[in-house]
Design a protein around this motif. Structure first.
Motif, PDB file in Angstrom:
ATOM      1  N   VAL A  27      38.910  39.002  35.593  1.00 29.77           N
ATOM      2  CA  VAL A  27      37.991  38.712  36.701  1.00 29.77           C
ATOM      3  C   VAL A  27      37.282  37.376  36.465  1.00 29.77           C
ATOM      4  CG1 VAL A  27      35.836  39.431  37.819  1.00 29.77           C
ATOM      5  CG2 VAL A  27      37.633  41.110  37.378  1.00 29.77           C
ATOM      6  N   THR A  28      36.799  37.172  35.246  1.00 27.14           N
ATOM      7  CA  THR A  28      36.096  35.920  34.914  1.00 27.14           C
ATOM      8  C   THR A  28      37.010  34.724  35.117  1.00 27.14           C
ATOM      9  OG1 THR A  28      34.681  37.062  33.303  1.00 27.14           O
ATOM     10  CG2 THR A  28      34.889  34.678  33.084  1.00 27.14           C
ATOM     11  N   ALA A  29      38.239  34.800  34.620  1.00 26.51           N
ATOM     12  CA  ALA A  29      39.180  33.686  34.745  1.00 26.51           C
ATOM     13  C   ALA A  29      39.497  33.397  36.208  1.00 26.51           C
ATOM     14  CB  ALA A  29      40.460  33.995  33.972  1.00 26.51           C
ATOM     15  N   GLY A  30      39.790  34.444  36.974  1.00 28.87           N
ATOM     16  CA  GLY A  30      40.123  34.252  38.378  1.00 28.87           C
ATOM     17  C   GLY A  30      38.974  33.677  39.182  1.00 28.87           C
ATOM     18  N   ASN A  51      52.323  39.594  31.146  1.00 26.50           N
ATOM     19  CA  ASN A  51      52.064  40.304  32.405  1.00 26.50           C
ATOM     20  C   ASN A  51      51.303  39.435  33.394  1.00 26.50           C
ATOM     21  OD1 ASN A  51      53.364  42.616  31.522  1.00 26.50           O
ATOM     22  ND2 ASN A  51      51.481  43.620  30.823  1.00 26.50           N
ATOM     23  N   LEU A  52      50.260  38.763  32.912  1.00 28.28           N
ATOM     24  CA  LEU A  52      49.459  37.915  33.798  1.00 28.28           C
ATOM     25  C   LEU A  52      50.270  36.735  34.311  1.00 28.28           C
ATOM     26  CD1 LEU A  52      46.056  38.050  31.915  1.00 28.28           C
ATOM     27  CD2 LEU A  52      46.415  38.708  34.298  1.00 28.28           C
ATOM     28  N   GLN A  53      51.144  36.186  33.475  1.00 28.34           N
ATOM     29  CA  GLN A  53      51.994  35.079  33.927  1.00 28.34           C
ATOM     30  C   GLN A  53      52.952  35.525  35.020  1.00 28.34           C
ATOM     31  OE1 GLN A  53      53.587  33.907  30.099  1.00 28.34           O
ATOM     32  NE2 GLN A  53      52.106  32.234  29.856  1.00 28.34           N
ATOM     33  N   LYS A  54      53.294  36.827  35.037  1.00 28.05           N
ATOM     34  CA  LYS A  54      54.157  37.372  36.084  1.00 28.05           C
ATOM     35  C   LYS A  54      53.348  37.882  37.279  1.00 28.05           C
ATOM     36  CE  LYS A  54      56.067  40.361  33.368  1.00 28.05           C
ATOM     37  NZ  LYS A  54      56.932  41.468  32.852  1.00 28.05           N
ATOM     38  N   GLY A  55      52.016  37.799  37.182  1.00 27.85           N
ATOM     39  CA  GLY A  55      51.173  38.272  38.269  1.00 27.85           C
ATOM     40  C   GLY A  55      50.814  39.737  38.187  1.00 27.85           C
ATOM     41  N   THR A  56      51.069  40.365  37.023  1.00 30.97           N
ATOM     42  CA  THR A  56      50.731  41.774  36.833  1.00 30.97           C
ATOM     43  C   THR A  56      49.359  41.895  36.181  1.00 30.97           C
ATOM     44  OG1 THR A  56      53.065  42.334  36.551  1.00 30.97           O
ATOM     45  CG2 THR A  56      51.453  43.951  35.785  1.00 30.97           C
ATOM     46  N   LEU A  57      48.422  42.532  36.862  1.00 34.51           N
ATOM     47  CA  LEU A  57      47.058  42.633  36.360  1.00 34.51           C
ATOM     48  C   LEU A  57      46.941  43.752  35.330  1.00 34.51           C
ATOM     49  CD1 LEU A  57      45.006  42.299  39.671  1.00 34.51           C
ATOM     50  CD2 LEU A  57      45.727  40.491  38.117  1.00 34.51           C
ATOM     51  N   PRO A  58      46.006  43.622  34.369  1.00 35.08           N
ATOM     52  CA  PRO A  58      45.793  44.687  33.388  1.00 35.08           C
ATOM     53  C   PRO A  58      45.178  45.934  34.004  1.00 35.08           C
ATOM     54  CG  PRO A  58      44.158  42.948  33.116  1.00 35.08           C
ATOM     55  CD  PRO A  58      45.167  42.443  34.104  1.00 35.08           C
ATOM     56  N   VAL A  59      44.430  45.755  35.100  1.00 31.94           N
ATOM     57  CA  VAL A  59      43.828  46.889  35.812  1.00 31.94           C
ATOM     58  C   VAL A  59      43.620  46.465  37.257  1.00 31.94           C
ATOM     59  CG1 VAL A  59      41.454  46.161  35.255  1.00 31.94           C
ATOM     60  CG2 VAL A  59      41.915  48.553  35.801  1.00 31.94           C
ATOM     61  N   SER A  60      43.776  47.408  38.167  1.00 27.37           N
ATOM     62  CA  SER A  60      43.653  47.088  39.587  1.00 27.37           C
ATOM     63  C   SER A  60      42.213  46.730  39.931  1.00 27.37           C
ATOM     64  CB  SER A  60      44.098  48.299  40.419  1.00 27.37           C
ATOM     65  OG  SER A  60      43.928  48.053  41.791  1.00 27.37           O
ATOM     66  N   PRO A  62      40.316  45.065  43.587  1.00 25.49           N
ATOM     67  CA  PRO A  62      40.524  44.506  44.924  1.00 25.49           C
ATOM     68  C   PRO A  62      40.283  42.994  44.983  1.00 25.49           C
ATOM     69  CG  PRO A  62      39.310  46.564  45.072  1.00 25.49           C
ATOM     70  CD  PRO A  62      39.409  46.236  43.602  1.00 25.49           C
ATOM     71  N   GLY A  63      41.272  42.256  45.477  1.00 21.36           N
ATOM     72  CA  GLY A  63      41.149  40.813  45.667  1.00 21.36           C
ATOM     73  C   GLY A  63      41.499  39.964  44.467  1.00 21.36           C
ATOM     74  N   LEU A  64      41.613  40.561  43.289  1.00 23.12           N
ATOM     75  CA  LEU A  64      41.809  39.773  42.066  1.00 23.12           C
ATOM     76  C   LEU A  64      43.199  39.147  42.000  1.00 23.12           C
ATOM     77  CD1 LEU A  64      40.782  38.739  39.372  1.00 23.12           C
ATOM     78  CD2 LEU A  64      41.426  40.925  38.334  1.00 23.12           C
ATOM     79  N   LYS A  65      44.216  39.873  42.395  1.00 26.74           N
ATOM     80  CA  LYS A  65      45.579  39.346  42.319  1.00 26.74           C
ATOM     81  C   LYS A  65      45.711  38.060  43.130  1.00 26.74           C
ATOM     82  CE  LYS A  65      50.416  40.728  43.016  1.00 26.74           C
ATOM     83  NZ  LYS A  65      50.835  40.470  41.612  1.00 26.74           N
ATOM     84  N   THR A  66      45.164  38.073  44.339  1.00 23.31           N
ATOM     85  CA  THR A  66      45.215  36.877  45.186  1.00 23.31           C
ATOM     86  C   THR A  66      44.453  35.720  44.564  1.00 23.31           C
ATOM     87  OG1 THR A  66      45.392  38.227  47.190  1.00 23.31           O
ATOM     88  CG2 THR A  66      44.638  35.955  47.463  1.00 23.31           C
ATOM     89  N   LEU A  67      43.296  36.026  43.980  1.00 19.33           N
ATOM     90  CA  LEU A  67      42.473  34.988  43.362  1.00 19.33           C
ATOM     91  C   LEU A  67      43.220  34.319  42.211  1.00 19.33           C
ATOM     92  CD1 LEU A  67      39.595  34.404  44.370  1.00 19.33           C
ATOM     93  CD2 LEU A  67      38.718  35.561  42.344  1.00 19.33           C
ATOM     94  N   ILE A  68      43.862  35.112  41.380  1.00 19.35           N
ATOM     95  CA  ILE A  68      44.594  34.575  40.230  1.00 19.35           C
ATOM     96  C   ILE A  68      45.818  33.789  40.694  1.00 19.35           C
ATOM     97  CG2 ILE A  68      46.057  35.256  38.278  1.00 19.35           C
ATOM     98  CD1 ILE A  68      43.961  37.302  37.537  1.00 19.35           C
ATOM     99  N   GLU A  69      46.539  34.314  41.666  1.00 17.25           N
ATOM    100  CA  GLU A  69      47.711  33.600  42.187  1.00 17.25           C
ATOM    101  C   GLU A  69      47.309  32.251  42.774  1.00 17.25           C
ATOM    102  OE1 GLU A  69      49.356  36.392  44.916  1.00 17.25           O
ATOM    103  OE2 GLU A  69      50.520  37.461  43.383  1.00 17.25           O
ATOM    104  N   ASP A  70      46.178  32.198  43.478  1.00 22.66           N
ATOM    105  CA  ASP A  70      45.703  30.936  44.057  1.00 22.66           C
ATOM    106  C   ASP A  70      45.369  29.929  42.963  1.00 22.66           C
ATOM    107  OD1 ASP A  70      45.975  31.957  46.578  1.00 22.66           O
ATOM    108  OD2 ASP A  70      43.838  32.347  46.897  1.00 22.66           O
ATOM    109  N   GLY A  71      44.709  30.409  41.891  1.00 27.83           N
ATOM    110  CA  GLY A  71      44.355  29.511  40.796  1.00 27.83           C
ATOM    111  C   GLY A  71      45.569  28.937  40.097  1.00 27.83           C
TER     112      GLY A  71
END
Length: 445
Positions: A27-30, A51-60, A62-71
């Motif tokens: 969450v902090t990184a995103g 996992n994170l490099q593939k876009g797989t989050l350690p825990v669900s 809401p909104g975090l996956k999109t935030l990380i992908e955008d970054g």
């Protein structure tokens, strides 16, 4: 989530390495990347990074996956398991390990300290180490002593900003906090930290490192004490004909208490966060030969209240052996997929011990424990879970359950159904003639 420019970023880009990438760290990184900072996410666990490099989050979340992908797409967020590469040229090392906690709420503090210790010798001179992991008061002092011994030639500045996230609501809490607690040792760190938080808030409460560490303990202890207080009041209400929700209203309209007080009767607190800080305070008090009966009593009271569902189910249903019981919601909180520290899971384990056949539903893609095989049946819809059961226990407050039609529920029930809803989440079920509804703070009519 709004783009960085709409969050009021003033253009100051800080180079940050976020170390420890489970919930708090991801969450902090995103969020930092969304604000325009240059962020490197680092963890010694290669699988976490892969996992994170593939876009797989350690825990669900809401909104975090999109935030990380955008970054990642914009190029100001990356993940690596190479510690030297991660901290190279970083102005701030933000330590964000979710401190592991065992089943007795004892935190594995040494793990976090060891992970930080491996990174310290590789930091650039004048790096700021900002610790948000939940550690007992005095931990920053320990890290300073380690740094002084193992890399005495480096000028490092240790700071503490206690974690304040909540599963399921973490992005909003991080990007729009009420305020940020910041403990610093040296004033020279203030300017960089102000730049780091510029797009988040100007309301930073500055204090000493030890005061910041203690503030987190004190907040969680107070919240835990509030929860256990109102739940003890609620159990008394059940036995004297009072309604605990009406008592809650009376408390919160008292100016000296306030409408936002943690005084809603319901389930015991779980998840480890509040209990962890209470255990921290107990340990510190014991080491200093202090007597702190109130803090100890909060833990004992909460543990006792965890048995509320067990007591009520036994008193209404009796022997559970061979009986079918439905449980709606398994995860620790709605909006997540983690079962770690879930009170609903503890309830299911108790039902198994009692010999019940358990039918569960959860909207998430959570993975059920292996040892539940043959005694726990998972179904696709909440209504399917109600077929042929003697009781329904509301485990996790997923909003999907509030959207169910009372008519559909009534038509699904075979005969009479007892519903146990600690937090009065689905109180409309109390209006159904074929349902006996039980919640914390209300006695039997």
């Amino acid at each position: 989530m709004a783009p960085a420019e709409s969050l009021g970023v003033g253009g100051a880009r800080v180079r940050v390495c976020v170390q420890g990438l489970w919930h708090l760290g991801s969450v902090t990184a995103g969020c930092l990347a969304s604000l325009g900072h240059d962020v490197t996410g680092f963890d010694f666990d290669n699988q976490t990074i892969a996992n994170l490099q593939k876009g797989t989050l350690p825990v669900s979340e809401p909104g975090l996956k999109t935030l990380i992908e955008d970054g990642v797409t914009k190029g100001n967020l990356r993940f690596t398991e190479n510690v030297r590469d991660a901290v190279s040229d970083a102005q701030v090392l933000w330590v964000t390990y979710d401190t592991p906690v065992d089943d007795d709420d004892q935190a594995n503090v040494s793990f976090v300290l060891q992970e930080i210790r491996k990174t310290l010798p590789l930091l650039e001179d004048n790096t700021i180490i900002l610790v948000s992991s939940q550690l007992p008061v005095g931990s920053i002092r320990q890290l300073e002593e380690i740094a002084l011994k193992e890399c005495p030639d480096k000028e490092l500045s240790f700071c503490c900003s206690p974690e304040n996230l909540r599963l399921g609501k973490a992005l909003g809490v991080f990007l729009h906090p009420d305020r940020v607690i910041m403990g610093i040792r040296h004033e020279k760190a203030r300017d960089v930290l102000c730049e780091l938080f510029e797009g988040i808030t100007e309301n930073i409460v500055w204090m000493s490192v030890e005061s910041a560490e203690m503030t987190k303990h004190a907040i969680n202890a107070f919240l835990g004490m509030s929860v256990t207080f109102i739940n003890e009041i609620a159990v008394i209400c059940e036995n004297v004909g009072a309604d605990a929700r009406e008592v809650e209203m009376g408390l919160k309209t008292e100016k000296r208490i306030g409408s936002d007080a943690y005084l809603s009767p319901g389930g015991a607190f779980s998840g480890g966060t509040l209990a962890r800080d209470l255990k921290f305070l107990q340990k510190v008090g014991s080491e200093k030969n202090l007597v702190n009966p109130l803090i100890k009593a909060v833990v004992q009271s909460n543990d006792e209240h965890k048995k509320w569902v067990q007591r009520r189910v036994r008193s209404v249903i009796g022997d559970l052996k061979g009986k079918r019981v439905a449980v709606w919601g398994l995860t620790y909180k709605s909006g997540t997929n983690t079962l770690r520290r879930s009170l609903s899971v503890e309830t299911c384990n108790w039902l198994r011990q009692e010999g019940a056949h358990i039918i569960v539903h959860d909207p998430s893609a959570c993975t059920m424990p292996d040892h539940w095989v043959s005694q726990v049946e998972r179904v696709q819809t909440p209504l399917e879970a109600l077929q042929g059961v003697s009781a329904l226990i509301i485990g996790t407050q997923w909003p999907e359950y509030q959207q169910l039609s009372l008519r559909d529920i009534k038509n699904t029930i075979n005969g009479h159904l007892a519903v146990f809803d600690s937090n009065r989440f689905l109180d409309s079920l109390d209006q159904c003639s074929v349902i006996s509804y039980f919640s914390v703070g209300v006695g039997d009519e």
